[in-house]
Design a protein around this motif. Structure first.
Motif, PDB file in Angstrom:
ATOM      1  N   ILE A  97       0.857  -1.200   0.000  1.00  0.00           N
ATOM      2  CA  ILE A  97       0.000   0.000   0.000  1.00  0.00           C
ATOM      3  C   ILE A  97       0.889   1.246   0.000  1.00  0.00           C
ATOM      4  O   ILE A  97       1.618   1.500   0.962  1.00  0.00           O
ATOM      5  N   VAL A  98       0.848   2.010  -1.070  1.00  0.00           N
ATOM      6  CA  VAL A  98       1.646   3.235  -1.180  1.00  0.00           C
ATOM      7  C   VAL A  98       0.811   4.462  -0.819  1.00  0.00           C
ATOM      8  O   VAL A  98       1.255   5.350  -0.100  1.00  0.00           O
ATOM      9  N   TYR A  99      -0.424   4.500  -1.308  1.00  0.00           N
ATOM     10  CA  TYR A  99      -1.294   5.649  -1.083  1.00  0.00           C
ATOM     11  C   TYR A  99      -2.472   5.226  -0.207  1.00  0.00           C
ATOM     12  O   TYR A  99      -3.510   4.787  -0.707  1.00  0.00           O
TER      13      TYR A  99
ATOM     14  N   PHE B  79      -3.712   4.595  -8.730  1.00  0.00           N
ATOM     15  CA  PHE B  79      -3.595   5.578  -7.659  1.00  0.00           C
ATOM     16  C   PHE B  79      -2.588   6.620  -8.141  1.00  0.00           C
ATOM     17  O   PHE B  79      -1.417   6.298  -8.360  1.00  0.00           O
ATOM     18  N   SER B  80      -2.994   7.871  -8.295  1.00  0.00           N
ATOM     19  CA  SER B  80      -2.112   8.903  -8.840  1.00  0.00           C
ATOM     20  C   SER B  80      -1.761   9.938  -7.785  1.00  0.00           C
ATOM     21  O   SER B  80      -2.642  10.437  -7.076  1.00  0.00           O
ATOM     22  N   ASP B  81      -0.461  10.267  -7.703  1.00  0.00           N
ATOM     23  CA  ASP B  81       0.005  11.322  -6.813  1.00  0.00           C
ATOM     24  C   ASP B  81      -0.230  12.665  -7.493  1.00  0.00           C
ATOM     25  O   ASP B  81       0.312  12.932  -8.562  1.00  0.00           O
ATOM     26  N   THR B  82      -1.043  13.528  -6.882  1.00  0.00           N
ATOM     27  CA  THR B  82      -1.382  14.822  -7.501  1.00  0.00           C
ATOM     28  C   THR B  82      -0.748  16.009  -6.774  1.00  0.00           C
ATOM     29  O   THR B  82      -1.145  17.154  -7.005  1.00  0.00           O
ATOM     30  N   LYS B  83       0.203  15.734  -5.911  1.00  0.00           N
ATOM     31  CA  LYS B  83       0.780  16.814  -5.093  1.00  0.00           C
ATOM     32  C   LYS B  83       1.352  17.927  -5.949  1.00  0.00           C
ATOM     33  O   LYS B  83       1.195  19.123  -5.649  1.00  0.00           O
ATOM     34  N   ASN B  84       2.062  17.582  -7.023  1.00  0.00           N
ATOM     35  CA  ASN B  84       2.702  18.577  -7.876  1.00  0.00           C
ATOM     36  C   ASN B  84       2.056  18.625  -9.256  1.00  0.00           C
ATOM     37  O   ASN B  84       2.706  18.929 -10.256  1.00  0.00           O
ATOM     38  N   SER B  85       0.779  18.316  -9.300  1.00  0.00           N
ATOM     39  CA  SER B  85       0.074  18.285 -10.578  1.00  0.00           C
ATOM     40  C   SER B  85      -1.269  18.993 -10.457  1.00  0.00           C
ATOM     41  O   SER B  85      -1.849  19.084  -9.375  1.00  0.00           O
TER      42      SER B  85
ATOM     43  N   THR C 145      -2.821  -5.587  -1.753  1.00  0.00           N
ATOM     44  CA  THR C 145      -3.671  -6.256  -0.771  1.00  0.00           C
ATOM     45  C   THR C 145      -4.071  -5.241   0.287  1.00  0.00           C
ATOM     46  O   THR C 145      -3.220  -4.671   0.963  1.00  0.00           O
ATOM     47  N   ILE C 146      -5.376  -5.014   0.429  1.00  0.00           N
ATOM     48  CA  ILE C 146      -5.893  -4.010   1.358  1.00  0.00           C
ATOM     49  C   ILE C 146      -6.869  -4.676   2.319  1.00  0.00           C
ATOM     50  O   ILE C 146      -7.911  -5.181   1.900  1.00  0.00           O
ATOM     51  N   ASN C 147      -6.521  -4.680   3.600  1.00  0.00           N
ATOM     52  CA  ASN C 147      -7.391  -5.244   4.640  1.00  0.00           C
ATOM     53  C   ASN C 147      -7.882  -4.111   5.547  1.00  0.00           C
ATOM     54  O   ASN C 147      -7.156  -3.670   6.445  1.00  0.00           O
TER      55      ASN C 147
END
Length: 255
Positions: free
Chosen positions: A65-67, A123-129, A242-244
């Motif tokens: 899990i990254v985000y 899952f997209s990182d939008t911090k600098n977008s 894998t998300i629990n």
């Protein structure tokens, strides 16, 4: 969400007020317990958590899990239950029923494209977008659930006036999965279309349509601390990490 909570809590308080005005006419001790050896007890119509409202904090655990969710991600559940006391031990009973659960996961600087045609859910990182960047963004799921509980009540005749605990399992069927982004902004945080701008997308092809979770409750009277851990992943095995999901919160119970 808030309307659901207010309606459920108002109903619970109204039922509790009626119950509190009823007087006990049987031969009980000062603790509300009867000598089980001296008299038979009819528990068929006792009040023992036939209606439950749950609300609290929810988050994710699992692999890769990254985000993950940020802030106060939360759940709201409503259950209607039957209670079957054990013939050999009146302190023990089996609770089972049906209900609805809603889960709201909030994200910072993340966009989740649940309508994508990719093999895995993006899952997209939008911090600098400025692409798909929202001031508020959430992923939500709704389930139809069947809860099962093995219950213990210290006060046999009036469980809602004493210590009680339960361990259980709940099975769920996914009804809806959707994302909601509010107030799209640029990389500098300025609103692009106004604070009332909302983008809502609904699709569940990335999600497991069934779930199983272990549950537990412990409390006194009509208030309990509850917790759960989902044994099955939120997403299909090929659709992402894998998300629990797990949760901890408060149960208000009555009837």
């Amino acid at each position: 969400m808030m309307k659901k909570i207010l309606v459920a809590v108002a109903l619970f308080l109204a039922v509790g007020n009626v119950k509190s005005q009823q007087k006990t006419t049987d031969n009980t001790s000062t603790t509300g317990k009867r000598d089980l050896k001296k008299s038979a007890i009819d528990l068929s119509n006792r009040a023992n958590d036939h209606f439950m409202v749950q609300l609290g904090y929810e988050n994710w655990s699992g692999a890769n899990i990254v985000y993950g969710p940020k802030g106060f991600s939360r759940y709201f559940n409503v259950y209607f239950m039957l209670d079957k006391p054990s013939k050999s031990n009146p302190h023990i009973s089996l609770g089972y029923g049906i209900g609805l659960s809603t889960n709201n996961y909030f994200f910072n600087d993340v966009f989740i494209d649940i309508k994508s045609n990719n093999t895995t859910m993006p899952f997209s990182d939008t911090k600098n977008s400025s692409d798909n960047k929202f001031k508020k963004f959430k992923l939500a799921t709704d389930y139809l659930e069947i809860p099962l509980e093995l219950r213990y009540a210290d006060n046999v005749e009036e469980p809602n006036k004493g210590f009680k605990a339960s361990l259980g399992l709940k099975l769920g069927l996914l009804l809806k999965a959707y994302t909601k982004g509010k107030n799209q902004i640029n990389e500098n945080g300025a609103s692009l279309y106004g604070s009332g701008y909302i983008v809502k997308e609904q699709d569940k092809h990335y999600f497991n349509t069934t779930k199983a979770a272990v549950t537990g409750r412990v409390g006194i009277g009509f208030i309990s601390l509850d917790g759960s851990y989902q044994l099955t992943s939120l997403l299909k095995s090929s659709a992402g990490p894998t998300i629990n999901p797990w949760s901890i919160g408060i149960t208000l119970s009555g009837l």
